[in-house]
Write a protein that holds these residues in place. Structure first.
Motif, PDB file in Angstrom:
ATOM      1  N   LYS A 253       0.619  -1.340   0.029  1.00  0.00           N
ATOM      2  CA  LYS A 253      -0.032   0.116   0.634  1.00  0.00           C
ATOM      3  C   LYS A 253       0.700   1.435   0.298  1.00  0.00           C
ATOM      4  O   LYS A 253       2.142   1.430   0.205  1.00  0.00           O
ATOM      5  CB  LYS A 253      -0.847   0.092   1.123  1.00  0.00           C
ATOM      6  N   ARG A 254       0.545   2.708  -0.785  1.00  0.00           N
ATOM      7  CA  ARG A 254       1.210   3.223  -0.861  1.00  0.00           C
ATOM      8  C   ARG A 254       0.642   4.623  -1.543  1.00  0.00           C
ATOM      9  O   ARG A 254      -0.513   4.802  -2.589  1.00  0.00           O
ATOM     10  CB  ARG A 254       2.673   3.322  -1.995  1.00  0.00           C
ATOM     11  N   ASP A 255       0.571   5.415  -1.218  1.00  0.00           N
ATOM     12  CA  ASP A 255       0.070   7.053  -1.354  1.00  0.00           C
ATOM     13  C   ASP A 255       0.433   7.998  -2.833  1.00  0.00           C
ATOM     14  O   ASP A 255       1.110   7.262  -3.264  1.00  0.00           O
ATOM     15  CB  ASP A 255       0.840   8.088  -0.280  1.00  0.00           C
ATOM     16  N   HIS A 256      -1.260   7.752  -3.358  1.00  0.00           N
ATOM     17  CA  HIS A 256      -0.584   8.355  -4.014  1.00  0.00           C
ATOM     18  C   HIS A 256       0.739  10.146  -4.416  1.00  0.00           C
ATOM     19  O   HIS A 256       0.485  10.227  -3.661  1.00  0.00           O
ATOM     20  CB  HIS A 256      -2.111   8.363  -5.049  1.00  0.00           C
ATOM     21  N   PRO A 257       0.617   9.624  -5.451  1.00  0.00           N
ATOM     22  CA  PRO A 257       2.301  10.968  -4.659  1.00  0.00           C
ATOM     23  C   PRO A 257       1.241  12.553  -5.289  1.00  0.00           C
ATOM     24  O   PRO A 257       2.131  13.419  -4.905  1.00  0.00           O
ATOM     25  CB  PRO A 257       3.559  10.558  -6.087  1.00  0.00           C
TER      26      PRO A 257
ATOM     27  N   GLY B 203      -5.152   6.513  -2.589  1.00  0.00           N
ATOM     28  CA  GLY B 203      -3.516   5.700  -2.586  1.00  0.00           C
ATOM     29  C   GLY B 203      -3.971   4.424  -3.896  1.00  0.00           C
ATOM     30  O   GLY B 203      -4.697   3.829  -4.036  1.00  0.00           O
ATOM     31  N   PHE B 204      -2.646   4.009  -3.135  1.00  0.00           N
ATOM     32  CA  PHE B 204      -2.179   2.423  -4.148  1.00  0.00           C
ATOM     33  C   PHE B 204      -2.715   1.356  -3.161  1.00  0.00           C
ATOM     34  O   PHE B 204      -1.579   0.956  -2.662  1.00  0.00           O
ATOM     35  CB  PHE B 204      -1.043   2.603  -5.489  1.00  0.00           C
ATOM     36  N   VAL B 205      -3.197   0.150  -3.850  1.00  0.00           N
ATOM     37  CA  VAL B 205      -2.764  -0.941  -3.612  1.00  0.00           C
ATOM     38  C   VAL B 205      -2.538  -2.156  -4.131  1.00  0.00           C
ATOM     39  O   VAL B 205      -2.440  -2.196  -5.483  1.00  0.00           O
ATOM     40  CB  VAL B 205      -4.809  -1.695  -2.899  1.00  0.00           C
TER      41      VAL B 205
ATOM     42  N   LEU C 176      -6.221   1.743  -7.653  1.00  0.00           N
ATOM     43  CA  LEU C 176      -6.511   3.205  -7.429  1.00  0.00           C
ATOM     44  C   LEU C 176      -7.534   3.224  -6.424  1.00  0.00           C
ATOM     45  O   LEU C 176      -8.475   2.895  -7.067  1.00  0.00           O
ATOM     46  CB  LEU C 176      -6.356   3.964  -8.701  1.00  0.00           C
ATOM     47  N   VAL C 177      -7.365   3.520  -5.295  1.00  0.00           N
ATOM     48  CA  VAL C 177      -8.347   3.884  -4.275  1.00  0.00           C
ATOM     49  C   VAL C 177      -8.704   4.589  -3.566  1.00  0.00           C
ATOM     50  O   VAL C 177      -7.463   5.513  -2.543  1.00  0.00           O
ATOM     51  CB  VAL C 177      -8.130   2.779  -2.852  1.00  0.00           C
ATOM     52  N   ASN C 178     -10.143   5.153  -3.221  1.00  0.00           N
ATOM     53  CA  ASN C 178      -9.842   6.264  -2.304  1.00  0.00           C
ATOM     54  C   ASN C 178      -9.969   6.275  -0.891  1.00  0.00           C
ATOM     55  O   ASN C 178     -10.199   5.069  -0.442  1.00  0.00           O
ATOM     56  CB  ASN C 178     -11.289   6.780  -2.519  1.00  0.00           C
TER      57      ASN C 178
ATOM     58  N   GLU D 281      -8.894  11.012   6.641  1.00  0.00           N
ATOM     59  CA  GLU D 281      -7.891  10.543   6.731  1.00  0.00           C
ATOM     60  C   GLU D 281      -6.545  10.708   5.997  1.00  0.00           C
ATOM     61  O   GLU D 281      -6.478  11.459   4.594  1.00  0.00           O
ATOM     62  CB  GLU D 281      -8.202   9.110   6.097  1.00  0.00           C
ATOM     63  N   SER D 282      -5.368  10.067   7.036  1.00  0.00           N
ATOM     64  CA  SER D 282      -4.541  10.382   6.118  1.00  0.00           C
ATOM     65  C   SER D 282      -4.048   8.990   5.973  1.00  0.00           C
ATOM     66  O   SER D 282      -4.446   8.194   5.921  1.00  0.00           O
ATOM     67  CB  SER D 282      -3.842  11.058   7.504  1.00  0.00           C
ATOM     68  N   ALA D 283      -2.196   8.956   5.661  1.00  0.00           N
ATOM     69  CA  ALA D 283      -1.599   7.682   5.398  1.00  0.00           C
ATOM     70  C   ALA D 283      -1.623   6.379   5.893  1.00  0.00           C
ATOM     71  O   ALA D 283      -1.786   7.050   7.463  1.00  0.00           O
ATOM     72  CB  ALA D 283      -0.578   7.974   4.536  1.00  0.00           C
ATOM     73  N   CYS D 284      -1.346   5.530   5.368  1.00  0.00           N
ATOM     74  CA  CYS D 284      -2.131   4.227   7.019  1.00  0.00           C
ATOM     75  C   CYS D 284      -0.568   3.623   6.680  1.00  0.00           C
ATOM     76  O   CYS D 284       0.032   3.642   5.930  1.00  0.00           O
ATOM     77  CB  CYS D 284      -2.680   3.038   6.572  1.00  0.00           C
TER      78      CYS D 284
END
Length: 151
Positions: A107-111, A117-119, A141-143, A148-151
């Motif tokens: 899992k990573r944030d979208h830049p 974010g990307f899963v 690509l997920v809302n 919420e902030s990054a997980c």
């Protein structure tokens, strides 16, 4: 339709799909749709002279059927962004039954979009002999949930 947000995806969560047997009809229809009439897929007699000794399914057919098996309930918060690291590992023959094993590996944030974010799912397509025949990474690509902030 259940909503599954970025925060709801858990690393290492996995699922296994049901199976699907590939038929000669699948290969013929796929050849007609794609224009790929190579003898590896279409010429049973020629294939007898080759290492596999029989026709093989198109890699793109194996991919499309295998990925189709992973399609479950619609998640209105995510969509497919593409596929990376796609490999055709072993041939699939007429009569083989394939299924998919899917595991969340990243899992990573979208830049550029803080609300998304990307899963990344590791997808392995497996035949009835438990051989991995295809592997790839599926990017979603997920809302994110509001506020919420990054997980």
């Amino acid at each position: 339709m259940p909503s599954i947000y970025y925060e709801d995806y858990k690393l290492e969560a996995s699922r296994t799909t049901g199976g699907r047997t590939l038929t000669e009809t699948d290969i013929v229809i796929h050849a007609g749709q794609t224009g790929d009439f190579y003898p590896h897929h279409m010429d049973a007699e020629w294939c007898k002279t080759q290492p596999f000794k029989q026709r093989i399914a198109h890699g793109t057919l194996t991919f499309s059927v295998g990925i189709g098996l992973t399609a479950g309930e619609l998640n209105p918060e995510a969509f497919s962004y593409g596929y990376d690291r796609l490999r055709f590992i072993k041939p699939v023959f007429i009569g083989d039954t394939i299924h998919a094993d899917v595991t969340i590996i990243e899992k990573r944030d979208h830049p550029k979009k803080s609300d998304m974010g990307f899963v990344v799912e590791q997808v392995r397509i497996i035949n009835q002999h438990d051989d991995v025949v295809l592997a790839c990474e599926h990017l979603l690509l997920v809302n994110k949930k509001e506020g919420e902030s990054a997980c």
